[in-house]
Structures are given as structure tokens and as C-alpha cells.
Design a protein around this motif. Sequence first.
Motif, PDB file in Angstrom:
ATOM      1  N   GLU A   1      38.442  -5.854  15.664  1.00 41.45           N
ATOM      2  CA  GLU A   1      39.305  -4.766  16.128  1.00 41.45           C
ATOM      3  C   GLU A   1      38.894  -3.454  15.477  1.00 41.45           C
ATOM      4  O   GLU A   1      38.900  -2.394  16.113  1.00 41.45           O
ATOM      5  CB  GLU A   1      40.769  -5.113  15.810  1.00 41.45           C
ATOM      6  CG  GLU A   1      41.776  -4.166  16.418  1.00 41.45           C
ATOM      7  CD  GLU A   1      42.523  -3.357  15.379  1.00 41.45           C
ATOM      8  OE1 GLU A   1      43.471  -2.673  15.746  1.00 41.45           O
ATOM      9  OE2 GLU A   1      42.143  -3.399  14.180  1.00 41.45           O
ATOM     10  N   ARG A   2      38.494  -3.529  14.217  1.00 44.73           N
ATOM     11  CA  ARG A   2      38.052  -2.316  13.522  1.00 44.73           C
ATOM     12  C   ARG A   2      36.722  -1.807  14.076  1.00 44.73           C
ATOM     13  O   ARG A   2      36.488  -0.597  14.120  1.00 44.73           O
ATOM     14  CB  ARG A   2      37.954  -2.569  12.018  1.00 44.73           C
ATOM     15  CG  ARG A   2      39.339  -2.566  11.360  1.00 44.73           C
ATOM     16  CD  ARG A   2      39.262  -2.904   9.900  1.00 44.73           C
ATOM     17  NE  ARG A   2      38.408  -1.991   9.161  1.00 44.73           N
ATOM     18  CZ  ARG A   2      37.770  -2.304   8.025  1.00 44.73           C
ATOM     19  NH1 ARG A   2      37.867  -3.511   7.530  1.00 44.73           N
ATOM     20  NH2 ARG A   2      37.035  -1.404   7.415  1.00 44.73           N
ATOM     21  N   ILE A   3      35.860  -2.722  14.507  1.00 46.82           N
ATOM     22  CA  ILE A   3      34.621  -2.277  15.169  1.00 46.82           C
ATOM     23  C   ILE A   3      34.993  -1.476  16.418  1.00 46.82           C
ATOM     24  O   ILE A   3      34.396  -0.442  16.712  1.00 46.82           O
ATOM     25  CB  ILE A   3      33.721  -3.482  15.513  1.00 46.82           C
ATOM     26  CG1 ILE A   3      33.170  -4.129  14.233  1.00 46.82           C
ATOM     27  CG2 ILE A   3      32.562  -3.059  16.427  1.00 46.82           C
ATOM     28  CD1 ILE A   3      32.376  -5.406  14.451  1.00 46.82           C
ATOM     29  N   GLY A   4      36.014  -1.956  17.125  1.00 46.51           N
ATOM     30  CA  GLY A   4      36.507  -1.216  18.289  1.00 46.51           C
ATOM     31  C   GLY A   4      36.976   0.186  17.909  1.00 46.51           C
ATOM     32  O   GLY A   4      36.705   1.162  18.616  1.00 46.51           O
ATOM     33  N   ASP A   5      37.668   0.295  16.763  1.00 49.07           N
ATOM     34  CA  ASP A   5      38.116   1.618  16.286  1.00 49.07           C
ATOM     35  C   ASP A   5      36.926   2.531  16.006  1.00 49.07           C
ATOM     36  O   ASP A   5      36.963   3.725  16.332  1.00 49.07           O
ATOM     37  CB  ASP A   5      38.937   1.479  14.997  1.00 49.07           C
ATOM     38  CG  ASP A   5      40.342   0.968  15.260  1.00 49.07           C
ATOM     39  OD1 ASP A   5      40.784   1.023  16.426  1.00 49.07           O
ATOM     40  OD2 ASP A   5      40.990   0.499  14.311  1.00 49.07           O
ATOM     41  N   HIS A   6      35.885   1.972  15.394  1.00 49.38           N
ATOM     42  CA  HIS A   6      34.710   2.802  15.106  1.00 49.38           C
ATOM     43  C   HIS A   6      34.030   3.241  16.409  1.00 49.38           C
ATOM     44  O   HIS A   6      33.528   4.367  16.501  1.00 49.38           O
ATOM     45  CB  HIS A   6      33.726   2.045  14.204  1.00 49.38           C
ATOM     46  CG  HIS A   6      34.201   1.898  12.791  1.00 49.38           C
ATOM     47  ND1 HIS A   6      34.382   2.975  11.960  1.00 49.38           N
ATOM     48  CD2 HIS A   6      34.576   0.815  12.064  1.00 49.38           C
ATOM     49  CE1 HIS A   6      34.830   2.554  10.778  1.00 49.38           C
ATOM     50  NE2 HIS A   6      34.958   1.241  10.828  1.00 49.38           N
ATOM     51  N   ALA A   7      34.021   2.355  17.406  1.00 50.98           N
ATOM     52  CA  ALA A   7      33.468   2.739  18.713  1.00 50.98           C
ATOM     53  C   ALA A   7      34.258   3.918  19.276  1.00 50.98           C
ATOM     54  O   ALA A   7      33.684   4.882  19.803  1.00 50.98           O
ATOM     55  CB  ALA A   7      33.499   1.548  19.673  1.00 50.98           C
ATOM     56  N   THR A   8      35.586   3.856  19.142  1.00 50.06           N
ATOM     57  CA  THR A   8      36.430   4.968  19.596  1.00 50.06           C
ATOM     58  C   THR A   8      36.101   6.249  18.835  1.00 50.06           C
ATOM     59  O   THR A   8      35.996   7.328  19.436  1.00 50.06           O
ATOM     60  CB  THR A   8      37.923   4.615  19.410  1.00 50.06           C
ATOM     61  OG1 THR A   8      38.175   3.380  20.069  1.00 50.06           O
ATOM     62  CG2 THR A   8      38.818   5.685  20.001  1.00 50.06           C
ATOM     63  N   ASN A   9      35.940   6.136  17.519  1.00 46.59           N
ATOM     64  CA  ASN A   9      35.554   7.318  16.727  1.00 46.59           C
ATOM     65  C   ASN A   9      34.276   7.949  17.282  1.00 46.59           C
ATOM     66  O   ASN A   9      34.189   9.166  17.427  1.00 46.59           O
ATOM     67  CB  ASN A   9      35.269   6.937  15.265  1.00 46.59           C
ATOM     68  CG  ASN A   9      36.520   6.591  14.487  1.00 46.59           C
ATOM     69  OD1 ASN A   9      37.632   6.762  14.987  1.00 46.59           O
ATOM     70  ND2 ASN A   9      36.358   6.087  13.278  1.00 46.59           N
ATOM     71  N   ILE A  10      33.288   7.104  17.557  1.00 48.23           N
ATOM     72  CA  ILE A  10      31.997   7.618  18.041  1.00 48.23           C
ATOM     73  C   ILE A  10      32.182   8.287  19.406  1.00 48.23           C
ATOM     74  O   ILE A  10      31.630   9.361  19.667  1.00 48.23           O
ATOM     75  CB  ILE A  10      30.952   6.482  18.096  1.00 48.23           C
ATOM     76  CG1 ILE A  10      30.617   6.011  16.667  1.00 48.23           C
ATOM     77  CG2 ILE A  10      29.678   6.932  18.824  1.00 48.23           C
ATOM     78  CD1 ILE A  10      29.802   4.728  16.595  1.00 48.23           C
ATOM     79  N   ALA A  11      32.993   7.673  20.256  1.00 47.22           N
ATOM     80  CA  ALA A  11      33.261   8.264  21.573  1.00 47.22           C
ATOM     81  C   ALA A  11      33.959   9.611  21.414  1.00 47.22           C
ATOM     82  O   ALA A  11      33.656  10.578  22.130  1.00 47.22           O
ATOM     83  CB  ALA A  11      34.103   7.307  22.417  1.00 47.22           C
ATOM     84  N   GLU A  12      34.897   9.694  20.475  1.00 49.16           N
ATOM     85  CA  GLU A  12      35.585  10.965  20.235  1.00 49.16           C
ATOM     86  C   GLU A  12      34.613  12.049  19.775  1.00 49.16           C
ATOM     87  O   GLU A  12      34.738  13.216  20.171  1.00 49.16           O
ATOM     88  CB  GLU A  12      36.692  10.783  19.187  1.00 49.16           C
ATOM     89  CG  GLU A  12      37.938  10.118  19.765  1.00 49.16           C
ATOM     90  CD  GLU A  12      38.952   9.759  18.691  1.00 49.16           C
ATOM     91  OE1 GLU A  12      40.017   9.238  19.057  1.00 49.16           O
ATOM     92  OE2 GLU A  12      38.683   9.987  17.488  1.00 49.16           O
TER      93      GLU A  12
END
Lengths: 233, 233
Positions: free
Chosen positions: B197-208
Motif C-alpha cells: 500500500e505504501r508503494i502505491g502512495d509513493h506512486a501517487t507522490n511521483i504522479a503528483e
Amino acid sequence: MPSDHIVSSYSDELIQLAETIARMGGQVEVAIEDGTAALLKLDRELADKTVEADRRIDGMQRQIDEMAVSMIARRQPMASDLRAIVTSIHVASDLERVGDMAKQLARRSLKIEGLNLQPGFYNGVKNLTALVMSQLKDALDAYAARNAEEAIEVCNRDDEVDAMYTSLFRELLTYMMEDPRNITPCTHLLFCAKSLERIGDHATNIAERAYYLQTGKQLSEDVEELQRTQIRV
Amino acid sequence: MPSDHIVSSYSDELIQLAETIARMGGQVEVAIEDGTAALLKLDRELADKTVEADRRIDGMQRQIDEMAVSMIARRQPMASDLRAIVTSIHVASDLERVGDMAKQLARRSLKIEGLNLQPGFYNGVKNLTALVMSQLKDALDAYAARNAEEAIEVCNRDDEVDAMYTSLFRELLTYMMEDPRNITPCTHLLFCAKSLERIGDHATNIAERAYYLQTGKQLSEDVEELQRTQIRV
């Protein structure tokens, strides 16, 4: 005679950047205290306060980013200042994540409310909180003072954090095995313990940055490897 | 006629920086694949390979940091380039943390070995892995292509990651309640789910970051707040 012109000097800006990080560190420490207190007392008001504080902490990270980038662009700093300014971006990023952890501890209190949670379950969480709080405080002091010895001590003490986390992990598992009604609340506490252990990791990161700034050398990759990411449970 | 002098041009350096991030992203994707495979097959060799890969990934982060700092110092980039270069420091930091997560997944396999773990327990972890892998891939694509629409899609899909994580969390709790022997292995899987789930958060950070680079605007703080850190379980 004090000057009141708006454009501050380069050294003033460097001091201002350091002060902003120190202030952000202070707010993050309060957020951990409040977040953990919200968890232990199941205090909604304190939980809301911690969530609100995290928003301000996120804003401070953006502010430090902006300050750093603007200084690099305008001042064209020399190598050592440049490294200090870039390091401030990394330290602000670590602090922002600690703020997130504090918020998660606070929010976890809303999930635990009403569950069958015996007061004794909390003891380990309390002790771990006290330990990581002192780690973060010492790491921020080492960073502010560019004190390499203090930084090494923080890194070495990360083993204590990990040992306490491992022991708490095992303790919570035994409660879960004793009574299935303990499984859900203790699972939440397990995640709280993990958040606290990660705050300890961020404290270590900050101490490593302090060491690097003072000595120009990285703490050996092997030491870093062991201390930061080994899973002991 | 191609020039072979050592000092490359500014635009070459910008391309080189982008390529290094893309290469780091590729290595991180492989690390997640290997780390999860190590976990699902209890494969020690693959676990060691993932730990080794994480060391290389950490080195790449340092390399990107050095490149970025050196470019800022020598080239005195204009505002938009400067932002792109500073953003690369942040993206490399997110990727480094994803590498840590991959290593933790791999290492978790050594803890699970020999425990009473039924194959069915793994299904949710497999599905969550597939979803966060596609999130990370799309985020890196959006970043490389400066594609704001793709970046928004990644951020929106973070809700799916969170929903799947929540459902997996609940599923694992039921196994624990059914049989106390499931408590220890399922607790390890809970932490694996949290890492994913945290990997998903980092993916979101990168997208942002990709969105910000393309549009010059932050995705609204409220949206960010909701998507990145809300605890749903």
C-alpha cells in the motif's frame, strides 16, 4: 544600526533556512506527542489537532523546498553551502514523513475506540514513543549543531529502538493468541508500533545527514544498511 | 560529425538525468517483482538478489542527487529547469523508499518460512502487488512524458489500492480469528500488504510531481490529503 531593507543577506538566509527546519522539527515533535496522546487517551479533539498540525507541517516542507531552490538559484552557493541547502530538502522530507506518522497514530485512535483494549496493552507503545521521541530530538540537535559524535550516537541507539519494537511485536502477538477478541485492537497497535519504529528510522536518516554535513563522509553503507532497514521480526 | 569531448552539453545532462531516473525506476520495478516472488515462493536466492538490488538502487539515488546538485551549481538553471532538477531529487527519494519496501517484502519471506501458511492466504497479496506495480509503472510513464492527465488517473486510482488493501486487511484478520496458528504468519502478511500500500502512495507522490512539473500547480492539498494518508482500516 539595524537595517530594515527587505532583501536579506546570504548568511541571514542560511540562518533563516536553519531556523525554519528547527521550527518544523519542533512542530513535528509536538505532533508525535499529541498523536500518541490521542491514541492512548482515545481523545478525538487531540486527534483532530494532530491532523491539522500535519497540514501545517506539509506547508513548512513546501516552504523549505521553495527557500532552498530560490537560494540556489539566486545565490549560486559554493560546494559546502550547496550541500547544506540540498540536505535541508532531505531533512524536511524526513520531517514531513514523521508528521504523517504522527497523523496516522492519531487517526488510529478513531479505529481503536470501542474495541476491547486493555490498558496494559499500551505500556509497550508508551515506552517506544518515549524512546523514538528522544532519538528524534537528539537527531535534530545533532543536525542543528553539526555534531558528528552526537549523530553517531543516535545511529547506534537505533538498535535499541529495533529491539524494543521487536519485543513489543512479540508481546502483542501473545495477547492475540490468548483471546481472539484481542486480535483486531492489537493489530492496530502493531501498526502503531511500526509507525513509531519508522519515526526512529527517520531520526537515523537525519542523524546520518548531520554526520555527512559535518564530516563530508557517508556513514558506511553497511552500517546504514543494517541500521535502517533490517527486519528483525 | 559526432563530438567525443567529455564535457557534455546542458541539454545532454538534462536528458542523462531523466534517463538515470527512468533506469532507477526500471530497477525498482524489477525489485518489487523479485521481492514479491521471493515472498510467494519462499525463495531465498531471490530474496538475496532483491537485497543486493536495493543496494544498487540506493547508489543510484546518491548518483541522481550528485548529478542534480552538480548541474544546479555549474549550470545555474532557469526557474523551470531548476524545478525539474529539484523534482528529480524528490522522485529519486520516492524510488529509493520503494526499493526499501521491495527489500522488506523479500526479507519477510525469511520470517514466514516454516510457518503454517496456507496458499490461499497469498491471493490478496498477489492481486495487490499487480495493482501497485501498474500504478508505479503508470506514474513513472506520466513523469517521463510530463503527462498531467495520466498523472491524475494514477492519483485517482489510489482509491482502488486503498480499497484492496482494506479488504485484504479484513480478510487476513478473519484467518487469524479462525485459528490462532494463523496469527503469526498472517501478521507478517499484514505488514507485506502495508508495504505494498505504501508503494502505491509513493506512486501517487511521483504522479503528483509529474502533474506539478507539467502544470506548475499542486494537486489540491485536500485531494492530496485524502489520497495519500487517510487510514481506512
